[in-house]
Design an enzyme around this catalytic site. Structure first.
Site, PDB file in Angstrom:
ATOM      1  N   GLY A 218       0.845  -1.202   0.000  1.00  0.00           N
ATOM      2  CA  GLY A 218       0.000   0.000   0.000  1.00  0.00           C
ATOM      3  C   GLY A 218       0.876   1.246   0.000  1.00  0.00           C
ATOM      4  O   GLY A 218       1.852   1.307   0.742  1.00  0.00           O
TER       5      GLY A 218
ATOM      6  N   THR B  49       4.996   2.050   6.202  1.00  0.00           N
ATOM      7  CA  THR B  49       3.598   1.593   6.223  1.00  0.00           C
ATOM      8  C   THR B  49       2.807   2.494   7.155  1.00  0.00           C
ATOM      9  O   THR B  49       3.264   2.806   8.258  1.00  0.00           O
ATOM     10  CB  THR B  49       3.380   0.126   6.648  1.00  0.00           C
TER      11      THR B  49
ATOM     12  N   ASP C   5       0.407   1.576   8.664  1.00  0.00           N
ATOM     13  CA  ASP C   5      -0.074   0.737   9.771  1.00  0.00           C
ATOM     14  C   ASP C   5       0.868   0.782  10.988  1.00  0.00           C
ATOM     15  O   ASP C   5       0.468   0.428  12.086  1.00  0.00           O
ATOM     16  CB  ASP C   5      -0.206  -0.721   9.314  1.00  0.00           C
TER      17      ASP C   5
ATOM     18  N   ARG D 208     -25.590  13.401  18.267  1.00  0.00           N
ATOM     19  CA  ARG D 208     -25.493  12.027  17.782  1.00  0.00           C
ATOM     20  C   ARG D 208     -24.248  11.324  18.318  1.00  0.00           C
ATOM     21  O   ARG D 208     -23.301  11.966  18.771  1.00  0.00           O
ATOM     22  CB  ARG D 208     -25.351  12.039  16.251  1.00  0.00           C
TER      23      ARG D 208
ATOM     24  N   GLY E  78      -5.519   0.158   9.156  1.00  0.00           N
ATOM     25  CA  GLY E  78      -4.414  -0.205  10.051  1.00  0.00           C
ATOM     26  C   GLY E  78      -4.189  -1.700  10.119  1.00  0.00           C
ATOM     27  O   GLY E  78      -3.342  -2.187  10.853  1.00  0.00           O
ATOM     28  N   ARG E  79      -5.000  -2.416   9.368  1.00  0.00           N
ATOM     29  CA  ARG E  79      -4.896  -3.868   9.295  1.00  0.00           C
ATOM     30  C   ARG E  79      -4.881  -4.517  10.682  1.00  0.00           C
ATOM     31  O   ARG E  79      -5.731  -4.180  11.491  1.00  0.00           O
ATOM     32  CB  ARG E  79      -3.674  -4.264   8.476  1.00  0.00           C
TER      33      ARG E  79
ATOM     34  N   GLU F 246     -10.428  -1.053  11.559  1.00  0.00           N
ATOM     35  CA  GLU F 246     -11.142  -1.902  10.599  1.00  0.00           C
ATOM     36  C   GLU F 246     -11.024  -3.393  10.964  1.00  0.00           C
ATOM     37  O   GLU F 246     -11.755  -4.221  10.436  1.00  0.00           O
ATOM     38  CB  GLU F 246     -10.555  -1.697   9.197  1.00  0.00           C
TER      39      GLU F 246
ATOM     40  N   ARG G 189      -4.292   7.704   3.214  1.00  0.00           N
ATOM     41  CA  ARG G 189      -3.027   7.332   2.570  1.00  0.00           C
ATOM     42  C   ARG G 189      -2.536   8.371   1.572  1.00  0.00           C
ATOM     43  O   ARG G 189      -1.426   8.241   1.063  1.00  0.00           O
ATOM     44  CB  ARG G 189      -3.180   5.978   1.858  1.00  0.00           C
TER      45      ARG G 189
END
Ligand code: F6P
Length: 351
Positions: A12, A127, A129, A164, A172-173, A223, A274
């Protein structure tokens, strides 16, 4: 004739790759090398696809996002004849060494080629991440988390206006670095990371307590949290699941709305994290790491990755760096109990 260095960026993309490419080219020139860009990561080595990479090409890229070399998630070990093609093109292009810029996958290939084929390669860790072992930080992370922090603050504005609950899903895997830093820096009321088992009751009570107190609430979720997933999920060439398809942010929002009756909205920042210009931190880290990697080549120290350790850039074996993922250590996970206590605990904190 000057010796030729091949430079590739794989996996990525992330902010910092362009300053890293620039730094490698400048350092190489200083040490008497020329550079050749390999297109789209290991794919370029398999196909022998290259682009000129001289001083003119890197003149104006220090502040730009993405990678001028292109990238892909190509794994030569998963392609018929892929490794042989890499070796043949290395000879054909008359390269002296390859500087591979990437995360665990791209550098994992570099480590294996070096160990099994004595391939002269060095690594530059990148990365968003931040999950690469053996380095304190990877470039790309600071920018990605800063962008996500700003997004979270924007969600707070709209959430406050509508009374709300807002949920932000970040990438971030399998490590929660982006979620943790984003959530802490934006003052989220709950932060969900893969390193901490998902606890629905604690989430609901934290959100309710925050909403009772201030009329709105913010949740930041990685995620990758495990809410029970479908084993048939699609895998990429490195065996990773495509996590955004899980729709964790939407699922969390539904869970909260159903359990509390509070109006809840989810947003997914995804690839916006990204893109864009790298932060100061990422530009400097990228530049230092890439220059150091070229120094390793010059010193014939192959199989190393340029790693940040405290204030210094040092060489660590690629094998070690790409072997295991760097997840969030327990002391940092515990910080969440202070900044994002579950509801009952929070009542006593605010009493
Ligand atoms: O590894 C970087 C990363 O951005 C992860 O955070 C995310 O899960 C993945 O890449 C997304 O991959 P792609 O860009 O292939 O959709």
């Amino acid at each position: 004739m000057p010796r030729l260095l091949g430079i590739l960026t794989g996996g990525g993309d992330c902010p910092g790759l362009n300053p890293a490419i620039r730094a490698a080219v400048l350092r190489a020139a200083r040490l008497g090398y020329k550079c050749l860009g390999l297109k789209d990561g290991w794919k370029g080595m398999i196909e022998g696809a290259s682009v000129p990479l001289g001083l003119a090409e890197v003149e104006n890229i220090v502040g730009t996002g993405g990678t001028i070399l292109g990238t892909s998630r190509t794994n030569p070990y998963k392609k018929e004849g892929g490794v042989e093609a890499v070796l043949a093109n290395f000879r054909k292009l008359n390269l002296a060494a390859v500087v591979a810029m990437g995360g665990e996958d791209t550098l994992g290939v570099a480590a294996r080629l070096n160990a099994e084929k004595k391939f002269p390669v060095v690594g530059v860790p990148k990365t968003m991440d931040n999950d690469l072992s053996s380095t304190d930080y990877t470039f790309g992370f600071d920018t990605a988390a800063s962008v996500a922090m700003e997004a979270a603050e924007r969600l707070k504005d709209t959430g406050r206006s509508h009374h709300r609950v807002m949920v932000l899903e970040v990438m971030g895997r399998h490590a929660g670095w982006v979620a943790l830093y984003t959530g802490l820096a934006a003052g989220a009321d709950a932060v969900l990371i893969p390193e901490k088992p998902y606890d629905k009751a604690a989430l609901v009570s934290a959100v309710k307590a925050a909403h009772d107190r201030k009329g709105c609430a913010l949740v930041v979720t990685s995620e990758a949290i495990d809410m029970g997933h479908d084993e048939s999920e699609k895998l990429d060439e490195f065996g990773h699941m495509i996590l955004r398809e899980r729709g964790v942010g939407e699922k969390i929002a539904k869970t909260i709305e159903t359990a509390t009756g509070l109006e809840t909205r989810a947003a997914v920042i995804g690839h916006i994290q990204r893109g864009g210009p790298p932060t100061l931190f990422d530009r400097i880290l990228a530049s230092r790491a890439a220059a150091a990697a070229v120094d390793f080549v010059h010193q014939n120290k192959f199989g190393l990755m340029a790693s940040l350790r405290g204030e210094k850039i040092v060489g660590v074996p690629l094998q070690e760096a790409s072997g295991t993922l760097k997840t969030i250590p327990s002391d940092l996970v515990e910080l969440l109990d202070t900044f994002c206590p579950a509801g009952a605990e929070e009542a006593s904190v605010h009493a």
